[in-house]
Design an enzyme around this catalytic site. Structure first.
Site, PDB file in Angstrom:
ATOM      1  N   PRO A   2      24.978  82.389  40.526  1.00 60.42           N
ATOM      2  CA  PRO A   2      25.523  81.099  40.979  1.00 60.42           C
ATOM      3  C   PRO A   2      24.445  80.019  41.000  1.00 60.42           C
ATOM      4  O   PRO A   2      23.364  80.230  41.529  1.00 60.42           O
ATOM      5  CB  PRO A   2      26.006  81.392  42.398  1.00 60.42           C
ATOM      6  N   GLU A   3      24.752  78.894  40.400  1.00 54.96           N
ATOM      7  CA  GLU A   3      23.848  77.749  40.442  1.00 54.96           C
ATOM      8  C   GLU A   3      24.464  76.705  41.375  1.00 54.96           C
ATOM      9  O   GLU A   3      25.463  76.972  42.028  1.00 54.96           O
ATOM     10  CB  GLU A   3      23.636  77.205  39.021  1.00 54.96           C
TER      11      GLU A   3
END
Ligand SMILES: [Zn+2]
Length: 273
Positions: A2-3
């Site tokens: 996840p960014e």
């Protein structure tokens, strides 16, 4: 992994569900003590018991429960997922921590690969020391980028991934930002011009904002809570995961290489070296 857009999507989804509730207790299976960076469930409970969740905020890729006194910070890393629905029987082996809330509901941290971490702290100094600016803040300017780049020897891709310069960009969005900026990923930082820094600033904001609007990019439905909504940015990607496919601008096949030990995608024509 996840960014920023995926973490922000989780934050927006979860905030109305948990804010103003109190934490009753913290629980973690014994084997997973490292999730709490070494402290025990009892110690964690002692520090956060009866505190209310005032706010759910985000800094870079970190999700922060702002409590009436202190903070509970989640780093999802590779496969961390945080949600309120009661886990299925088969999912319990992946629950590395959970919290009982005052209305009887739970807040669960599921982490298949168990790299995720939870930090209990009195202040957020420990994180501020690590992280650079937020990409949506006014601090993101061409001048800031050029000054940060000038002191570093690595490639521009490496600099975009460096969380101490800009917090929140990871491998997917760094490739997308470089494509929009027309920059080859291996361009040395020091040779990026002021004009190119202006293009980078615009590309960073545009890429992240579009991804947030589309609930992020999900290759697997890791990031979401109760609903298995998937991010729709996947269909908007210009280069990431499109190796061999025609560039959306010039039809040249997208190339995959390795830069700073990460799989890196670019168009050799739109992003000449
Ligand atoms: Zn192209």
């Amino acid at each position: 992994m996840p960014e920023l857009p995926e973490v922000e999507t989780v934050r927006r989804h979860l905030e109305p569900l948990i804010c103003r509730k109190r934490i009753v207790s913290a629980h973690l299976p014994e084997n997973y003590q490292k999730t709490f960076s070494g402290i025990t469930a009892a110690e964690c409970t002692r520090r956060i018991k009866d505190q209310s969740i005032d706010l759910l905020s985000r800094r870079g890729k970190y999700l922060i429960l702002e409590l009436s006194s202190g903070f509970l910070t989640f780093h999802l890393r590779m496969t961390g997922r945080i949600f309120q629905s009661v886990p299925s029987e088969s999912d319990w082996k992946y629950i590395t921590a959970w919290f009982l809330l005052s209305d009887g509901s739970g807040l669960y941290f599921k982490d298949v690969r168990k790299f995720g971490r939870i930090v209990v702290s009195d202040s957020m100094e420990w994180l501020e020391e690590k992280l650079g600016i937020e990409p949506f803040s006014e601090e993101l300017t061409p001048e800031y980028l050029q000054a940060s780049f000038s002191t570093r020897k690595r490639s521009v891709k490496g600099a975009l991934l460096d969380q101490s310069i800009i917090a929140g960009l990871g491998n997917i969005y760094a490739d997308e930002v470089l494509f929009l900026s027309g920059l080859h990923p291996e361009t040395p930082c020091g040779s990026v011009t002021g004009k190119q820094c202006t293009l980078l600033c615009k590309a960073i904001v545009k890429t992240l904002q579009t991804a947030i609007d589309l609930n992020g990019t999900t290759f697997q439905s890791f990031y979401f809570g109760e609903e298995e909504t998937s991010g729709e940015f996947l269909s908007q990607l210009n280069v990431f995961g499109r190796t061999g496919l025609g560039c959306r601008v010039c039809k040249t096949p997208i190339v995959k290489t390795r830069v700073v030990q990460r799989g890196t995608h670019y168009c050799p024509r739109c992003q000449p070296n």
